[in-house]
Scaffold this active site. Sequence first.
Site, PDB file in Angstrom:
ATOM      1  N   GLU A  46       0.873  -1.160   0.000  1.00  0.00           N
ATOM      2  CA  GLU A  46       0.000   0.000   0.000  1.00  0.00           C
ATOM      3  C   GLU A  46       0.916   1.217   0.000  1.00  0.00           C
ATOM      4  OE1 GLU A  46      -2.910  -0.215   3.159  1.00  0.00           O
ATOM      5  OE2 GLU A  46      -3.083   1.975   3.163  1.00  0.00           O
ATOM      6  N   ASP A  57      -4.571   9.805  10.039  1.00  0.00           N
ATOM      7  CA  ASP A  57      -3.268   9.237  10.367  1.00  0.00           C
ATOM      8  C   ASP A  57      -2.639   9.804  11.629  1.00  0.00           C
ATOM      9  OD1 ASP A  57      -2.769   7.305   8.268  1.00  0.00           O
ATOM     10  OD2 ASP A  57      -2.874   9.028   6.916  1.00  0.00           O
TER      11      ASP A  57
END
Lengths: 268, 394
Positions: A46, A57
């Site tokens: 990824e 995140d």
Amino acid sequence: MNRLDKLFSKKTKDILNIYFTAGHPGLNDTGRIILALEKAGADLIELGMPYSDPLADGPAIQQSGQQALKNGMTLPLLFEQVEAVRKKSEIPLVLMGYFNQVMQYGEQRFFDRCVEVGIDGLILPDLPLYEYEQHFRPMVEKAGLGISFLITPQTPEERIRKVDELSRGFVYMVASSSITGAKGHITDKQLAYFDRVNRMKLDNPRLIGFGISSHETFATACRYANGAIIGSAFIRALAEAEDVEEATVDFVRSIRGVNVSASGAIKK
Amino acid sequence: MIAIDERGYYGEFGGAFIPEMLYANIEELRRLYVKVMEEPAFQSEFRQLLRDYVGRPSPLYLAERLSEHYNAAIYLKREDLNHTGAHKINNTVGQILLAKRLGKTRIIAETGAGQHGVATATVCALMGIECIVYMGAVDIKRQAPNVSRMRMLGAEVRPATSGSQTLKDATNEAIRDWINNPEDTHYIIGSVVGPHPYPDMVARFQSVISEEMRWQLKEHTGRENPDAIIACVGGGSNAAGAYYHYLNEEDVRLIAVEAAGHGIHSGESAATSVLGTKGIIHGSRTLLMQTEDGQIIEPYSLSAGLDYPGIGPLHAHLIASGRAEAVSITDDEALASAYFLSRKEGIIPALETAHAFAALDKVSFQADDVVVICLSGRGDKDLDTYIRHFGRFM
Ligand SMILES: Cc1ncc(COP(=O)(O)O)c(C=O)c1O
């Protein structure tokens, strides 16, 4: 058949998907890390498109993105790097990023370019199902790209079905209600959620991500899904690495539970 | 017709571009916000707190010396006289009542100038609910009095240290906190930004401003509609409140005042309507300052409350459709107008609000036009900044 479908048709267990941010730690490390991951036995990569404001995140991925941007990473450059490494690598590659980046590149142009350089799938965590279905589904499906939507412990069953219907390649199971980068072990509550989704018998394979950081958590996740995704832990390893290729190989081995030679950091 | 649709769009702006981790919370709000807000019990509690606690209605004051200077009838909507000193409390009173009805036990907020943080800390103290406020590390320094006020009110102030360490980054951190704490926490957003239904919900809570303006103007002038309404726009909540009941009254000019920092094209600016392009920020498709590659550009304004690289989707729509006029005001123009207003009317405005006043020099009016300026907040929090510039302006 694209590389994602090929992978899932061959392998249904212990799939290791490793996340890293393109252009981090060094601008031109992208290709080297991809090759090292493939060599070390990761099944799937990824690749993060660094973003200034990655809402989902935690600090590790935020910082890697900041560093990559500082290094001069851009989306056109990322595509060039992938195009170059594709000549030497057949590992499935999934691009992860925030939808604004796709919007600014131009959605159709973005999907076309992904196919051209050999990207196999997409993860766009802030692209809602509704917007995707209304506007972009035909483009993505026509391009033959995979796309993975997320489910979380809060996602109701009916919506999980919808995610399964719209996803192509695999469904991304977020392990806990959190941003990326959590450490520690997997709780009983999480196991109950994994189990619940497992029993739904979705059409797509499932990969569990968020908070998977070690051999133990990877192995646990693999008992409840087709595999798991590791991001922040790998980013942290890269950030400290003297030699990114060596660190990559060591990291994958440590997750797989194999003896680590070079650094000797992990012994089984 | 200016209206929001079922999916949270004003024209092509709005929506809810959020990660799945927030879906359950946003969906709950989307389903319930109008229903809860329209309940008679909710309305009476909200109205009573606005009256007895906030001190509403806020006066509409005819500023005679200012009117004479600009040759128009200039009315000031005195949101600075609200409890805690700005319009922000209208929204936090509403949202805390909503949060209670949703069974939430923990409140988070972002703040720029600290006014929204103070207003949130205040209602949390009032209700006895835990409160955490994210504030950019830069803003913590430049709005120190508000940081102390929040702490005195029992809130925890957490510095946001990423990016430009200002409002955008504080908002990022608040959203991340919400992702980590989806069950017990309500996020009180401080402006008409963020994913649907926030822009509409905050606009509705702030709409009390124009609701009062209508009858107050009627009392003062015999008619409900002014010729123009001027408000500063950070995210755009005081402007949304001041425009709300006039959005579809085409004879009322809506003037949105943005911060141009050191100058629109100086590279240090927050003039989103000029510098912005369509994109996504904090879950909303709107106008924002970004690179060609879609990276969000760090904005700049001396005023912490206007130092934001986007604007609420309502304002993006109003400006893009030509319904509202945008005016950009530099730091120095805003400072000059703060000193000017202080001397002319005995009112020290917030630095954000001073931008709205500076627009008086940029737009032209007919001789007896009725103009309302939303005096969104008072200047106590900015005194240090004002003192630093005494030499240049006094
Ligand atoms: C007094 C005052 N006015 C205006 C603003 C800008 O916010 P908004 O555009 O949401 O009204 C702020 C924000 O902190 C403020 O404190």
